[in-house]
Design a protein around this motif. Structure first.
Motif, PDB file in Angstrom:
ATOM      1  N   ASN A  82       0.839  -1.191   0.000  1.00 21.82           N
ATOM      2  CA  ASN A  82       0.000   0.000   0.000  1.00 21.82           C
ATOM      3  C   ASN A  82       0.876   1.244   0.000  1.00 21.82           C
ATOM      4  O   ASN A  82       1.866   1.322   0.729  1.00 21.82           O
ATOM      5  CB  ASN A  82      -0.905   0.029   1.227  1.00 21.82           C
ATOM      6  CG  ASN A  82      -2.127  -0.846   1.030  1.00 21.82           C
ATOM      7  OD1 ASN A  82      -3.017  -0.505   0.260  1.00 21.82           O
ATOM      8  ND2 ASN A  82      -2.161  -1.977   1.714  1.00 21.82           N
ATOM      9  N   TYR A  98      -8.022   1.225  -6.896  1.00 17.14           N
ATOM     10  CA  TYR A  98      -7.949   1.426  -5.442  1.00 17.14           C
ATOM     11  C   TYR A  98      -6.727   2.285  -5.072  1.00 17.14           C
ATOM     12  O   TYR A  98      -5.606   1.981  -5.463  1.00 17.14           O
ATOM     13  CB  TYR A  98      -7.871   0.081  -4.723  1.00 17.14           C
ATOM     14  CG  TYR A  98      -7.730   0.235  -3.227  1.00 17.14           C
ATOM     15  CD1 TYR A  98      -8.801   0.706  -2.469  1.00 17.14           C
ATOM     16  CD2 TYR A  98      -6.532  -0.022  -2.586  1.00 17.14           C
ATOM     17  CE1 TYR A  98      -8.676   0.888  -1.105  1.00 17.14           C
ATOM     18  CE2 TYR A  98      -6.395   0.148  -1.221  1.00 17.14           C
ATOM     19  CZ  TYR A  98      -7.474   0.605  -0.484  1.00 17.14           C
ATOM     20  OH  TYR A  98      -7.346   0.802   0.858  1.00 17.14           O
ATOM     21  N   TYR A 102      -2.957   4.978   3.219  1.00 16.52           N
ATOM     22  CA  TYR A 102      -1.795   4.860   4.118  1.00 16.52           C
ATOM     23  C   TYR A 102      -0.696   4.057   3.446  1.00 16.52           C
ATOM     24  O   TYR A 102      -0.928   3.339   2.483  1.00 16.52           O
ATOM     25  CB  TYR A 102      -2.207   4.198   5.441  1.00 16.52           C
ATOM     26  CG  TYR A 102      -2.449   2.701   5.348  1.00 16.52           C
ATOM     27  CD1 TYR A 102      -3.599   2.190   4.749  1.00 16.52           C
ATOM     28  CD2 TYR A 102      -1.520   1.802   5.851  1.00 16.52           C
ATOM     29  CE1 TYR A 102      -3.813   0.829   4.654  1.00 16.52           C
ATOM     30  CE2 TYR A 102      -1.726   0.432   5.763  1.00 16.52           C
ATOM     31  CZ  TYR A 102      -2.871  -0.048   5.173  1.00 16.52           C
ATOM     32  OH  TYR A 102      -3.080  -1.398   5.081  1.00 16.52           O
ATOM     33  N   ARG A 199       4.639  -6.946   7.945  1.00 17.08           N
ATOM     34  CA  ARG A 199       3.659  -7.172   6.869  1.00 17.08           C
ATOM     35  C   ARG A 199       2.590  -6.092   6.862  1.00 17.08           C
ATOM     36  O   ARG A 199       1.678  -6.129   6.037  1.00 17.08           O
ATOM     37  CB  ARG A 199       2.980  -8.535   7.056  1.00 17.08           C
ATOM     38  CG  ARG A 199       3.902  -9.719   6.884  1.00 17.08           C
ATOM     39  CD  ARG A 199       3.128 -11.032   6.970  1.00 17.08           C
ATOM     40  NE  ARG A 199       2.512 -11.224   8.265  1.00 17.08           N
ATOM     41  CZ  ARG A 199       1.189 -11.253   8.480  1.00 17.08           C
ATOM     42  NH1 ARG A 199       0.343 -11.134   7.476  1.00 17.08           N
ATOM     43  NH2 ARG A 199       0.718 -11.413   9.701  1.00 17.08           N
ATOM     44  N   TYR A 200       2.653  -5.137   7.792  1.00 16.75           N
ATOM     45  CA  TYR A 200       1.583  -4.142   7.871  1.00 16.75           C
ATOM     46  C   TYR A 200       1.519  -3.338   6.571  1.00 16.75           C
ATOM     47  O   TYR A 200       2.519  -2.793   6.111  1.00 16.75           O
ATOM     48  CB  TYR A 200       1.797  -3.179   9.045  1.00 16.75           C
ATOM     49  CG  TYR A 200       0.599  -2.291   9.248  1.00 16.75           C
ATOM     50  CD1 TYR A 200      -0.563  -2.789   9.819  1.00 16.75           C
ATOM     51  CD2 TYR A 200       0.608  -0.969   8.805  1.00 16.75           C
ATOM     52  CE1 TYR A 200      -1.685  -2.001   9.970  1.00 16.75           C
ATOM     53  CE2 TYR A 200      -0.518  -0.169   8.960  1.00 16.75           C
ATOM     54  CZ  TYR A 200      -1.660  -0.691   9.538  1.00 16.75           C
ATOM     55  OH  TYR A 200      -2.783   0.092   9.678  1.00 16.75           O
ATOM     56  N   GLY A 201       0.347  -3.328   5.988  1.00 16.60           N
ATOM     57  CA  GLY A 201       0.150  -2.579   4.747  1.00 16.60           C
ATOM     58  C   GLY A 201       0.498  -3.353   3.491  1.00 16.60           C
ATOM     59  O   GLY A 201       0.403  -2.827   2.394  1.00 16.60           O
ATOM     60  N   VAL A 202       0.929  -4.594   3.656  1.00 19.60           N
ATOM     61  CA  VAL A 202       1.163  -5.459   2.501  1.00 19.60           C
ATOM     62  C   VAL A 202      -0.112  -6.267   2.295  1.00 19.60           C
ATOM     63  O   VAL A 202      -0.581  -6.940   3.225  1.00 19.60           O
ATOM     64  CB  VAL A 202       2.347  -6.415   2.766  1.00 19.60           C
ATOM     65  CG1 VAL A 202       2.577  -7.306   1.556  1.00 19.60           C
ATOM     66  CG2 VAL A 202       3.598  -5.621   3.114  1.00 19.60           C
ATOM     67  N   ILE A 203      -0.684  -6.189   1.131  1.00 15.17           N
ATOM     68  CA  ILE A 203      -1.945  -6.891   0.895  1.00 15.17           C
ATOM     69  C   ILE A 203      -1.713  -8.387   1.087  1.00 15.17           C
ATOM     70  O   ILE A 203      -0.805  -8.961   0.502  1.00 15.17           O
ATOM     71  CB  ILE A 203      -2.499  -6.548  -0.500  1.00 15.17           C
ATOM     72  CG1 ILE A 203      -2.880  -5.061  -0.517  1.00 15.17           C
ATOM     73  CG2 ILE A 203      -3.681  -7.442  -0.853  1.00 15.17           C
ATOM     74  CD1 ILE A 203      -3.469  -4.569  -1.816  1.00 15.17           C
ATOM     75  N   ALA A 204      -2.526  -8.967   1.959  1.00 17.75           N
ATOM     76  CA  ALA A 204      -2.263 -10.334   2.392  1.00 17.75           C
ATOM     77  C   ALA A 204      -2.706 -11.357   1.359  1.00 17.75           C
ATOM     78  O   ALA A 204      -3.783 -11.257   0.772  1.00 17.75           O
ATOM     79  CB  ALA A 204      -2.983 -10.593   3.715  1.00 17.75           C
ATOM     80  N   SER A 207      -1.280 -15.154   5.281  1.00 16.46           N
ATOM     81  CA  SER A 207      -0.670 -14.381   6.358  1.00 16.46           C
ATOM     82  C   SER A 207       0.456 -15.096   7.100  1.00 16.46           C
ATOM     83  O   SER A 207       1.391 -14.448   7.551  1.00 16.46           O
ATOM     84  CB  SER A 207      -1.742 -13.989   7.374  1.00 16.46           C
ATOM     85  OG  SER A 207      -2.853 -13.454   6.697  1.00 16.46           O
ATOM     86  N   ALA A 235       2.678  -2.521  14.732  1.00 17.21           N
ATOM     87  CA  ALA A 235       1.427  -2.676  13.986  1.00 17.21           C
ATOM     88  C   ALA A 235       1.270  -4.070  13.386  1.00 17.21           C
ATOM     89  O   ALA A 235       0.211  -4.398  12.851  1.00 17.21           O
ATOM     90  CB  ALA A 235       1.348  -1.621  12.884  1.00 17.21           C
ATOM     91  N   ASP A 236       2.324  -4.875  13.452  1.00 17.22           N
ATOM     92  CA  ASP A 236       2.236  -6.253  12.955  1.00 17.22           C
ATOM     93  C   ASP A 236       2.570  -7.191  14.111  1.00 17.22           C
ATOM     94  O   ASP A 236       3.722  -7.315  14.513  1.00 17.22           O
ATOM     95  CB  ASP A 236       3.213  -6.454  11.789  1.00 17.22           C
ATOM     96  CG  ASP A 236       3.283  -7.923  11.332  1.00 17.22           C
ATOM     97  OD1 ASP A 236       2.507  -8.759  11.859  1.00 17.22           O
ATOM     98  OD2 ASP A 236       4.099  -8.223  10.433  1.00 17.22           O
ATOM     99  N   SER A 237       1.545  -7.832  14.651  1.00 13.78           N
ATOM    100  CA  SER A 237       1.732  -8.685  15.834  1.00 13.78           C
ATOM    101  C   SER A 237       2.640  -9.871  15.548  1.00 13.78           C
ATOM    102  O   SER A 237       3.142 -10.501  16.482  1.00 13.78           O
ATOM    103  CB  SER A 237       0.380  -9.210  16.320  1.00 13.78           C
ATOM    104  OG  SER A 237      -0.537  -8.156  16.464  1.00 13.78           O
ATOM    105  N   THR A 238       2.837 -10.210  14.279  1.00 13.96           N
ATOM    106  CA  THR A 238       3.690 -11.357  13.967  1.00 13.96           C
ATOM    107  C   THR A 238       5.118 -10.923  13.648  1.00 13.96           C
ATOM    108  O   THR A 238       5.964 -11.768  13.376  1.00 13.96           O
ATOM    109  CB  THR A 238       3.137 -12.166  12.770  1.00 13.96           C
ATOM    110  OG1 THR A 238       3.114 -11.334  11.605  1.00 13.96           O
ATOM    111  CG2 THR A 238       1.730 -12.665  13.059  1.00 13.96           C
ATOM    112  N   ASN A 319      -8.608 -14.157   3.779  1.00 14.52           N
ATOM    113  CA  ASN A 319      -8.005 -12.834   3.547  1.00 14.52           C
ATOM    114  C   ASN A 319      -8.682 -12.082   2.416  1.00 14.52           C
ATOM    115  O   ASN A 319      -8.730 -10.852   2.426  1.00 14.52           O
ATOM    116  CB  ASN A 319      -6.516 -12.994   3.208  1.00 14.52           C
ATOM    117  CG  ASN A 319      -5.671 -13.284   4.423  1.00 14.52           C
ATOM    118  OD1 ASN A 319      -6.044 -12.916   5.541  1.00 14.52           O
ATOM    119  ND2 ASN A 319      -4.537 -13.941   4.229  1.00 14.52           N
TER     120      ASN A 319
END
Lengths: 485, 478
Positions: A82, A98, A102, A199-204, A207, A235-238, A319
């Motif tokens: 994104n 689209y 962010y 991975r936050y903001g990477v289209i899954a 996951s 922002a990425d729990s993993t 996803n």
């Protein structure tokens, strides 16, 4: 030497030395993209204006003495990241217009350093594919032979580096989507350990398997780009909160005494003769460099592809549920009700391969089948991970081919999904194990198509990968060959 | 109700937690804001956004679990519940499925006919709420408001241990009381902060296995829950007695008609395809965390009820009324802290204060008579400055003016007359004016004493100490 032939390390020192400005450099790359991008179809979106603006800002920042390592360096990212204000399609019709509000964390980290974003790169729709043929933007082509695929799903990310349209790019790798196209295009591609890059903001797509990584012509350049994007992200729990080492510092060491394992299950009968020979030659290079070569076994390798196509598709089916035409993306509304709107939007918005995987994954999770498919696949995944752990008790690195064959012809496998799936047979186990691996150019086929070797490291063992890959590139010239485009 | 059949009821309660922010993002949970003003990429389900668990939600779940005697799981797992609906932005709800945070709890309730009963709590799990669909008048189609999306909920699932609507209500009220006491839920049923679905079935008395159940939804008050359950029990019994069979289905309660109706169709065919959410790591709760929460738990209603009776010597009824609402109990305790007469405090709080609350609809922490002001009034009763009757007048004046009791007694000259000389003069005056009554009394009709006391009190405009009046009258008459 023209700008586009310089590697990232060289660009850094020349920008720092004031030999040219980021504006000049960025202009040169945009010209290169405009001249060669059309035939390759490597970019989905070219960000001419914002790139020039970013270059100008970078030049000002450098003048102020405030430059970061990537300030003013023109880069491009797979269209799965994104990017605020810039279209992000994931190679799908359903997101064809689209625009995200962010930035993905990886993109934000590049921007913080003042890197220049040249554009968004072609890919298989939602990262599902091994040839970049499943793209709503049309197939990307291999710079070494436009009749061949560049590999996938990060086909654009690999092709752009090989065609010198960007000095380095970011891709994502779920089952080989960085390493396989890197191998097919003759560039370096690194899939870091799961959790190393946010991975936050990477289209899954899937996951538990998706991971962001760099592609570049040299191992050293990959180290620089990985340095910029790696690290914990709340922002990425993993993402994993473990310190990021100085990757470039690892490059200086040699490989003397390094134990490299050859998993016997990866040197199979179906392996292309040119690939086999190139990889064996690479093994000899390592032996000459002082590494110790031993045979190891990863006994559950045979189950990896089946396991992957259950785990990945199950996660994907969920996803991709958000693409329903309600809030954003493509909506087809014939006025005949909600269910019809859902069905039409998704039927027209998704391509065949995406639909196939959504159906597979939905089936695997369905009540009555969950235990037999999803749960069993998770158990197999544990066995595969254990295989790697045991192997790493004996050796520091594994060395394998990236793919069983060099790049294939466009259209050759589109009607045979199973054959297509098998092209990731050597890369998929690494994602299931969650560890890191890198594809390094190691030769050419009789048809002059690049061949890649894969180095697989321990979890968070990126330094060892980089060290071994760099040592190899110091004594070989495969990465210096240029595609004639 | 036919006595041949026994109803079996289990309840699923959704408790909306009063955390400042949502369960998986930093957006505010405030109610009633402009649609979609409290959203971000995460709760909008935008491509690439990822959830991050709010620790406060976990802490609240632990509180609820401990207060309902649950086992707190050291490891629990968030799962995705997959279904399509326009108010569900991701196409799945993040919930807990196989491994919830709390299990194996119970609550004790009093029942009519079955004595005290222990109602099992199967599980408590955390999940996110969905958004809301708005159907605007005069406009085609619907609008989606995602302010509520991703707000934290606890789902508390009971065992099918209740046998009547009364028992269901007793359990619900107790649970409601606990979550409000814990301060984890505002308890507002109408706004949907405490929502209940009821699983109702009937079986022939004596039969072991359960009948087929219907799930009742859309019930937003205790009264409606009772009506819905009672209606559903009747409906199922009649259906069976007429030779029909109950089918497993979801039924909506219609509060206008007091009936339930089937919402059969696609809703019934759901396969939610639960699987562990790969975006969230399994949740581990260290024993130290649980123990810290345990020591920080407030006194729960049951313990308070027992203490009020055993330590304060209150009657069961008074203790129950006072502990029903945590705020009322807090008011009572604040008053008691300033005037140590439990019975008097209790009488006033559950009497006049409660009456005022009912009349005005005010919350106890919003009334003009603060615990300090009430305690000031009660002191003057106990030191006999005023009589109970005068106290009621003073109470009304405090309520109206916000002034303290002493000021009002002073201003209005309401201080009780305890000077026996002054009272004696009044007594003599009354005796002189009431010759017939005096004779009646002396002839043995002692009941007329009351009349004469009344006359003296009247003459003193209520300020005479009634006990003193009594004594003086007797002395003079006997």
């Amino acid at each position: 030497m023209p700008f586009i032939d310089l590697n990232l390390q060289q660009l850094q020192s020349k920008l720092a030395g004031g030999e040219f400005s980021s504006r000049e450099l960025t202009r040169a790359y945009l010209d290169r993209i405009n001249a060669t991008g059309g035939s390759l179809n490597s970019f989905i979106t070219i960000c001419e204006e914002s790139a020039m603006a970013a270059a100008e800002a970078a030049d000002i920042r450098r003048k102020k003495g405030d430059a970061a390592p990537l300030t003013g360096i023109p880069l491009a990212v797979k269209d799965i990241f994104n990017t605020e204000g810039i279209r992000t399609t994931a190679g799908s019709r359903i997101l064809e217009n689209y625009v995200a509000p962010y930035d993905a964390t990886a993109v934000a980290r590049l921007k913080e350093q003042g890197a220049v974003l040249l554009g968004k790169l072609n890919m298989d729709e939602f990262a599902m594919g091994s040839s970049n043929e499943n793209s709503a933007a049309g197939p990307c082509r291999n710079p070494w032979d436009p009749s061949k695929v560049p590999g996938g799903s990060s086909g654009g990310s690999a092709a752009a580096v090989a065609a010198r349209q960007a000095v380095a790019t970011l891709g994502t790798d779920t089952g080989g989507s960085i390493r396989q196209p890197a191998g097919h295009c003759g560039v370096v591609g690194l899939k870091p350990t799961y959790g190393r890059v946010s991975r936050y903001g990477v289209i899954a797509y899937a996951s538990s398997l998706d991971q962001v990584g760099p592609l570049a012509r040299t191992v050293g350049d990959c180290a620089l780009l990985l340095q910029a994007v790696a690290g914990y992200d709340p922002a990425d729990s993993t993402s994993v909160d473990t310190p990021v080492p100085d990757y470039s510092a690892a490059l200086g060491e040699d490989v003397r005494g390094l134990k490299i394992g050859l998993p016997k299950e990866y040197f199979i009968d179906g392996l292309d003769a040119d690939v086999k020979q190139a990889v064996e030659t690479a093994v000899a290079v390592y032996r000459d460099l002082g590494a110790e070569i031993v045979e190891v076994s990863l006994p559950h390798t045979d189950y990896a592809v089946a396991c992957y196509y259950l785990v990945a598709t199950a996660e994907a089916s969920s996803n991709l549920a958000r693409y329903d035409g309600v809030r954003y993306g493509r909506r087809i509304d014939n006025g005949s009700g909600l269910i019809d709107m859902y069905c039409s939007s998704r039927a027209e918005g998704f391509g065949d391969e995406v639909k196939r995987r959504i159906m597979l994954g939905t089936y695997a999770l369905s009540s009555g089948y969950y235990d037999a498919y999803y749960l069993r696949a998770q158990k197999v995944r544990t066995l595969i991970r254990d295989d790697f752990n045991k192997a790493f008790d004996q050796v520091d690195l594994l060395l394998t081919p990236v793919s069983p064959t060099p790049a294939f012809k466009l259209g050759e496998k589109v009607n045979d999904p199973l054959q297509m799936y098998l092209s990731d047979i050597f890369t998929i186990p690494v994602n299931l194990a969650g560890t890191c691996a890198m594809s390094v150019p190691c030769g050419f086929s009789g048809q002059n198509l690049p061949i890649g070797l894969q180095l697989i490291g321990r979890p968070f063992g990126e330094e060892t990968l980089l060290r071994a890959g760099h040592a190899y590139q110091q004594v070989t010239e495969w990465h210096l060959q240029k595609a004639k485009i | 109700m036919s006595s041949l059949f026994e109803p079996v009821i289990g309840l699923e309660v959704h408790v909306q937690l009063t955390t400042d922010t949502k369960i998986f993002c930093g957006c505010s949970t405030e109610f009633g804001r402009t649609p979609n003003s409290q959203t971000c990429p995460v709760c909008l389900g935008l491509p690439g956004a990822l959830p991050v668990l709010n620790r406060q939600v976990v802490e609240n779940a632990i509180k609820a679990g401990l207060a309902t005697n649950c086992r707190i799981a050291p490891r629990s797992v968030f799962a995705r519940k997959n279904y399509f609906y326009p108010d569900l932005p991701k196409g799945y709800q993040i919930s807990q499925f196989e491994l919830p945070i709390c299990e194996h709890g119970w609550l004790d309730i009093e029942t009519e006919g079955r004595g005290p009963q222990r109602i099992g709590i199967t599980r408590i799990h955390m999940e996110e709420d969905a958004g809301k669909l708005l159907h605007a008048e005069g406009e085609g189609g619907s609008r989606v408001d995602l302010n509520r999306a991703c707000t934290p909920l606890l789902e508390i699932v009971s065992e099918p241990d209740m046998r009547s609507a009364d028992e269901a209500i007793a359990y619900l009220k107790k649970l409601h009381q606990i979550v409000v006491y814990l301060g984890i839920c505002d308890g507002n049923l109408e706004e949907g902060s405490f929502r209940c679905d009821a699983n109702v079935s009937v079986r022939p008395r004596g039969q072991e296995e359960f009948g087929t159940r219907a799930e009742l939804k859309n019930i937003n008050s205790f009264r409606f829950i009772r009506e819905a359950i009672d209606y559903e029990i009747e409906r199922q019994i009649e259906l069976i007695e007429d030779g029909g069979t109950v089918i497993q289905e979801t039924r909506l309660f219609d509060s206008d008609k007091g009936t339930t109706r089937s919402m059969r169709g696609k809703e019934e065919a759901h396969d939610y395809r639960y699987f562990p959410d790969p975006d969230l790591l399994p949740l581990t709760v260290a024993p130290e965390w649980v123990e810290r929460v345990r020591t920080e738990l407030p006194e729960l209603p049951e313990a308070k009820l027992a203490r009020y009776q055993q330590e304060l010597g209150l009657k069961p009824y008074d203790a129950e009324v006072l502990t029903a609402d945590r705020k009322v109990a807090e008011y009572f305790e604040a008053c008691l802290a300033r005037h140590d007469n439990p019975k008097l405090c209790a009488n006033w709080v559950q009497g006049d204060i409660q009456r005022k609350l009912n009349e005005t609809g005010l919350a106890v922490n919003a009334i003009p008579v603060t615990p300090e002001l009430l305690a000031g009034l009660l002191k003057r009763i106990d030191d006999k400055s005023i009589s109970s009757n005068i106290a009621k007048q003073v109470f009304e004046l405090i309520w109206e003016s916000g002034k303290d009791a002493d000021t009002i007694i002073e201003e209005k000259g309401l201080k009780q007359v305890t000077d026996s000389g002054a009272i004696e003069a009044l007594v003599d005056e009354v005796l002189a004016n009431c010759q017939p009554q005096v004779e009646q009394y002396r002839s043995g009709q002692t009941k007329v004493l009351g009349f004469m006391v009344g006359q003296v009190m009247k003459a003193s405009r209520g300020k005479a100490n009634p006990q003193l009046v009594n004594e003086l009258l007797r002395k003079k008459l006997d």
